[in-house]
Every structure is written in structure tokens, then in C-alpha cells.
Motif scaffolding. Structure first.
Motif, PDB file in Angstrom:
ATOM      1  N   ASP A 216       0.678  -1.171   0.045  1.00 23.55           N
ATOM      2  CA  ASP A 216       0.101  -0.051  -0.015  1.00 23.55           C
ATOM      3  C   ASP A 216       0.826   1.413   0.091  1.00 23.55           C
ATOM      4  OD1 ASP A 216      -2.549   1.389   0.057  1.00 23.55           O
ATOM      5  OD2 ASP A 216      -2.216   1.746   2.221  1.00 23.55           O
ATOM      6  N   ILE A 221       3.019  -3.847   3.750  1.00 25.33           N
ATOM      7  CA  ILE A 221       2.388  -3.558   4.949  1.00 25.33           C
ATOM      8  C   ILE A 221       1.856  -5.120   5.668  1.00 25.33           C
ATOM      9  CG2 ILE A 221       1.345  -1.387   4.277  1.00 25.33           C
ATOM     10  CD1 ILE A 221      -1.314  -2.797   3.931  1.00 25.33           C
ATOM     11  N   ALA A 222       2.270  -5.930   5.028  1.00 26.98           N
ATOM     12  CA  ALA A 222       2.096  -7.181   5.551  1.00 26.98           C
ATOM     13  C   ALA A 222       2.461  -8.306   4.775  1.00 26.98           C
ATOM     14  CB  ALA A 222       0.427  -7.456   5.884  1.00 26.98           C
ATOM     15  N   ASN A 232      -5.317  -9.377   8.851  1.00 27.36           N
ATOM     16  CA  ASN A 232      -4.516  -8.304   9.369  1.00 27.36           C
ATOM     17  C   ASN A 232      -5.471  -7.180   9.255  1.00 27.36           C
ATOM     18  OD1 ASN A 232      -2.864  -5.940   8.998  1.00 27.36           O
ATOM     19  ND2 ASN A 232      -1.098  -7.500   9.040  1.00 27.36           N
ATOM     20  N   PRO A 233      -5.689  -6.441  10.243  1.00 26.33           N
ATOM     21  CA  PRO A 233      -6.544  -5.112  10.198  1.00 26.33           C
ATOM     22  C   PRO A 233      -6.001  -4.212   9.224  1.00 26.33           C
ATOM     23  CG  PRO A 233      -6.050  -5.873  12.499  1.00 26.33           C
ATOM     24  CD  PRO A 233      -5.156  -6.906  11.738  1.00 26.33           C
ATOM     25  N   GLN A 234      -4.768  -4.024   9.301  1.00 25.98           N
ATOM     26  CA  GLN A 234      -4.012  -3.052   8.283  1.00 25.98           C
ATOM     27  C   GLN A 234      -4.614  -3.459   6.813  1.00 25.98           C
ATOM     28  OE1 GLN A 234       0.035  -2.263   8.892  1.00 25.98           O
ATOM     29  NE2 GLN A 234      -0.008  -0.496   7.856  1.00 25.98           N
ATOM     30  N   VAL A 235      -4.258  -4.652   6.418  1.00 26.49           N
ATOM     31  CA  VAL A 235      -4.677  -5.036   5.179  1.00 26.49           C
ATOM     32  C   VAL A 235      -6.160  -4.651   4.860  1.00 26.49           C
ATOM     33  CG1 VAL A 235      -4.679  -6.925   3.645  1.00 26.49           C
ATOM     34  CG2 VAL A 235      -2.654  -6.670   5.263  1.00 26.49           C
ATOM     35  N   SER A 237      -8.137  -2.713   6.119  1.00 20.93           N
ATOM     36  CA  SER A 237      -8.534  -1.208   6.023  1.00 20.93           C
ATOM     37  C   SER A 237      -7.968  -0.808   4.661  1.00 20.93           C
ATOM     38  CB  SER A 237      -7.976  -0.631   7.371  1.00 20.93           C
ATOM     39  OG  SER A 237      -7.752   0.808   7.126  1.00 20.93           O
ATOM     40  N   ALA A 238      -6.597  -1.167   4.264  1.00 19.29           N
ATOM     41  CA  ALA A 238      -5.880  -0.483   3.192  1.00 19.29           C
ATOM     42  C   ALA A 238      -6.617  -1.009   1.738  1.00 19.29           C
ATOM     43  CB  ALA A 238      -4.598  -0.851   3.063  1.00 19.29           C
TER      44      ALA A 238
END
Length: 248
Positions: A216, A221-222, A232-235, A237-238
Motif C-alpha cells: 500500500d 504492509i503485511a 490483518n486489520p491494516q490489510v 483497512s487499506a
């Protein structure tokens, strides 16, 4: 996979275009026989990363090792001869040449010293493997989209790669056609070739990838299995916005 030899290793790869940092400090390792997916939203830097790996772009910073050799400053041709192949999202065969002739060109380019007879024989073998043997004598412009995608993979395989880069080869395919393409990629892996692919169709990523790298805004990011990255919460969200959508 970690016990297998490393075939591709990116260390802090970055690429700047003027004021835009398109890829920023990207590092990952790919192992022999592994299918590695790179996913992320549009503009994440995925295709720029593939261009760095294949030699289209030189990195602004970082190093790249292919099959144990530092190829950071090496040409596309050198990387190809060493064992790196690439199939593009936008398929551009030689339209007036036959399907067999298109693959023969790839075979001639792929390895120094290849002669025409050997290249033709290899091309026929690859047309059999990719399901295009019945279309060998057709002009390339007569093929369907799915056949075009198969031809693009056959041309990349003709260079006899040890690592194959695939840039959204499922794009534009209907679900049944995408599943045929999945089977083709699995057969490539089964022949001992490591595959790194970019893809937006998450069921394809789920079915094919041993591991997934998520990008991202030019950064990783993962990284992990499909199950790990989709939780993964960041994945979430992005990328697609909801965990349900990402796991579809």
C-alpha cells in the motif's frame, strides 16, 4: 518453504519518479518452487515493483539478488538469460505471426546460442503444455482473450525461466476462464518454476499463493499466508475495506 533455496531476494528496493516515491524500502524473499502473490489497491506500487524485478527500471535505492547473483544493475536481457521470465497484463504478441512463431521468438531470445530447430521444438512442446497446440498455425490476432493469455505465458516459458513473473494474467477473464488459468499456473509450479504474481482476484490468490505480500502506497504492509494477511486489520483497512470482502 524456508528450507528451500532462495531464488529472489529484494533488499530495501525503492523507486522515485521526481517527487513521487512509487516504491519505498520493499524487502522480501522468495524460495524455490514457491508461488508468491503481491496484492494491494490500485496505485500501491505493484507493477513498479515488477518493473524493478525484471529490469525495466533501475532502483533509486536497494539491491536485488536473483538465483544468488546481484542483478541490481543488470539489464533485462541478463536477467532473462540468468532465469527470470515475465508475462505482461497487456498482451502484445506479433499479430501477423503464427502462434508457434510467436513462441519460437521467445525461445530464440531466452537463451544465448539457441538454434532455430531447437527453438521450434521447444515452442511446440510449450504449446502442448499451455493448451494451444491446436492453434499453432493460427495468426496470433485470431486468438480469444484466454488464448492470448496462454500465449503470453507460453512466450515467457520459452525463455526457460527459473522464476516467472506474472502481471495480472487473469485480468478480463470470466470465472471459468480464470480457473483454467489457475490450473495453468499450477502446472508451471509443478514443473519446478517459482512464480511471483500480481492479482486483484482474491479467490485466485487464495487458491494459488503459498505466501502473500501486501503493498500500500509503495510499501509492504503485511506478509504471510493468505489466511494471515486477510486477518490483518491494516490489510483489511487499506485494501478492500471489510474482512468479509477480502476473504471472498
Amino acid at each position: 518453504m524456508s528450507a528451500a533455496p532462495v531464488v529472489l531476494k529484494a533488499e530495501g528496493l525503492s523507486k522515485r519518479f521526481g517527487g513521487l516515491l512509487a516504491v519505498q524500502n520493499v524487502s522480501f524473499t522468495q524460495f524455490a518452487g514457491e508461488v508468491l502473490a503481491v496484492i494491494g489497491p490500485n496505485g500501491a506500487g505493484k507493477t513498479t515493483l515488477l518493473n524493478l524485478l525484471s529490469g525495466v527500471y533501475r532502483p533509486t535505492a536497494g539491491r536485488l539478488h536473483l538465483l544468488g547473483q546481484d542483478v541490481t544493475d543488470q539489464s533485462i536481457e541478463h536477467r532473462c538469460h540468468l532465469g527470470l521470465g515475465r508475462a505482461f497484463q497487456i498482451v502484445r504478441p506479433f499479430p501477423e505471426m503464427t502462434v508457434h512463431e510467436n513462441v519460437t521468438v521467445g525461445a530464440l531470445f531466452g537463451k544465448p546460442g539457441a538454434n532455430l530447430a531447437q527453438a521450434r521444438d521447444l515452442a511446440y512442446d510449450l504449446l502442448e503444455r499451455t493448451g494451444l497446440a491446436a492453434h499453432a498455425d493460427k495468426a496470433a490476432h485470431e486468438l480469444t482473450l484466454l488464448q492470448d493469455k496462454r500465449l503470453e505465458v507460453a512466450r515467457a516459458l520459452a525463455t526457460q525461466p527459473k522464476v516467472l513473473l506474472l502481471d495480472e494474467v487473469m485480468a478480463g477473464l470470466r470465472p471459468a476462464e480464470a480457473q483454467e488459468a489457475v490450473q495453468l499456473v499450477r502446472s508451471v509450479q509443478g514443473s519446478g518454476i517459482s512464480v511471483l504474481f500480481i492479482e486483484h482476484i482474491m479467490p485466485v490468490v487464495r487458491d494459488l499463493a503459498d505466501r502473500v505480500v501486501v503493498m500500500d502506497q509503495g510499501q509492504v504492509i503485511a506478509e504471510g499466508t493468505y489466511r494471515e494477511v486477510t486477518r490483518n486489520p491494516q490489510v483489511v483497512s487499506a485494501y478492500l475495506g471489510t474482512e468479509t470482502e477480502l476473504q471472498a
